[in-house]
Write an enzyme that holds these catalytic residues in place. Structure first.
Site, PDB file in Angstrom:
ATOM      1  CB  SER A  89      -0.965  -0.056   1.183  1.00 55.58           C
ATOM      2  OG  SER A  89      -2.026   0.845   1.023  1.00 55.58           O
ATOM      3  CG  ASP A 181      -1.541  17.514  13.970  1.00 53.97           C
ATOM      4  OD1 ASP A 181      -2.778  17.359  13.902  1.00 53.97           O
ATOM      5  OD2 ASP A 181      -0.969  17.963  14.977  1.00 53.97           O
ATOM      6  CG  HIS A 242      -5.530  -2.751   0.656  1.00 52.47           C
ATOM      7  ND1 HIS A 242      -4.823  -2.555  -0.513  1.00 52.47           N
ATOM      8  CD2 HIS A 242      -5.038  -1.845   1.558  1.00 52.47           C
ATOM      9  CE1 HIS A 242      -3.949  -1.567  -0.341  1.00 52.47           C
ATOM     10  NE2 HIS A 242      -4.064  -1.125   0.902  1.00 52.47           N
TER      11      HIS A 242
END
Length: 263
Positions: A89, A181, A242
């Protein structure tokens, strides 16, 4: 400037190329410990915590070139070039970028269920903002975090996967090991695939291994994959989504082992 990534080594140093394993978003090297131990019978295997994940340093930038440069610096620091690189991924996109910008560092490349292409369905990428909004001050255990995620993340496997990033700090409070963040700010870059210089390609052996029930590697991606990686081998694991290595571990290990042994 590249970051000095946290990593764990398994197996002996032999004449075979060292295998570096790169996890996906919200993961860490320890998610791949079982795979690493299995593949480490005859070679050194290094599981890596990518930037803003696991025990690695945090940084504002969360783009594939920066992450690839981090991994390249680690390969050089460990004297492992050229190395075999396996990425899933987000880690797969990072591995592809590394092979394209620093091909001398990569002996071969295995990419798990991702393509060098942008995605219009962000999937688990959207979780960063949701995790940021959890009030960890009201929780004392990882199980509390999993329960708080139930409404938004109905799959218990995904909840457990996200919650494994919770740690207890020296202050006794729960904290995220993830730089949420940076991940949240970098979502556009993580979904995307950057523009490469004209003629960019990696000539070494490449395996693109996808899950038959996933849909992350699409028919439209095939020409792009072939152009960037002319020595590519495609393989699909039936019944896997996945998380190919988790859902069909025996078939996954057989495919990776055969590719690593290919000469």
């Amino acid at each position: 400037m590249s970051l000095e990534l946290a990593h764990t080594e398994y197996g002996p140093t032999t004449d075979l190329p060292t295998l570096f394993v790169l996890h996906g978003l919200y993961g860490s090297g320890r998610n791949w410990a079982t795979v690493a131990k299995t593949l480490a019978d005859d070679r050194r295997v290094v599981t890596v915590d990518l930037r803003n994940h696991g025990d690695s340093p945090w940084a504002d930038a969360m783009d594939y070139r920066s992450m690839a440069e981090d991994v390249g610096a680690l390969i050089e620091r460990l004297g492992a070039a050229p190395a075999a690189v396996l990425g899933h991924s987000m880690g797969g996109k990072t591995a592809m970028m590394l092979a394209l910008i620093a091909p001398d560092l990569v002996e071969r490349l295995a990419v798990v269920d991702i393509a060098p292409a942008p995605y219009d369905k962000p999937g688990v990428l959207v979780y960063a903002d949701m995790l940021k909004k959890l009030d960890l001050s009201t929780m004392s255990r990882r199980g509390d975090v999993e329960r708080a995620l139930t409404a938004d993340v109905p799959d218990p496997t995904v909840r457990a996967f996200l919650a494994q990033n919770i740690v207890t700090g020296d202050d006794g409070a729960l904290h995220w090991r993830l730089n949420l963040d940076a991940i949240d700010t970098g979502i556009a870059d993580l979904i995307d695939w950057p523009t490469l210089p004209a003629g960019a390609r990696y000539e070494g052996p490449v395996l693109v291994l996808d899950g038959g029930a996933s849909g992350y590697v699409r028919p439209d991606d095939e020409p792009v994959i072939a152009a960037l990686f002319p020595n590519v081998q495609r393989q699909t694991i039936p019944g896997a989504g996945h998380w190919v290595h988790f859902e069909q571990p025996k078939a996954f290990l057989a495919a990776i082992s055969a590719f690593l042994d290919r000469r």
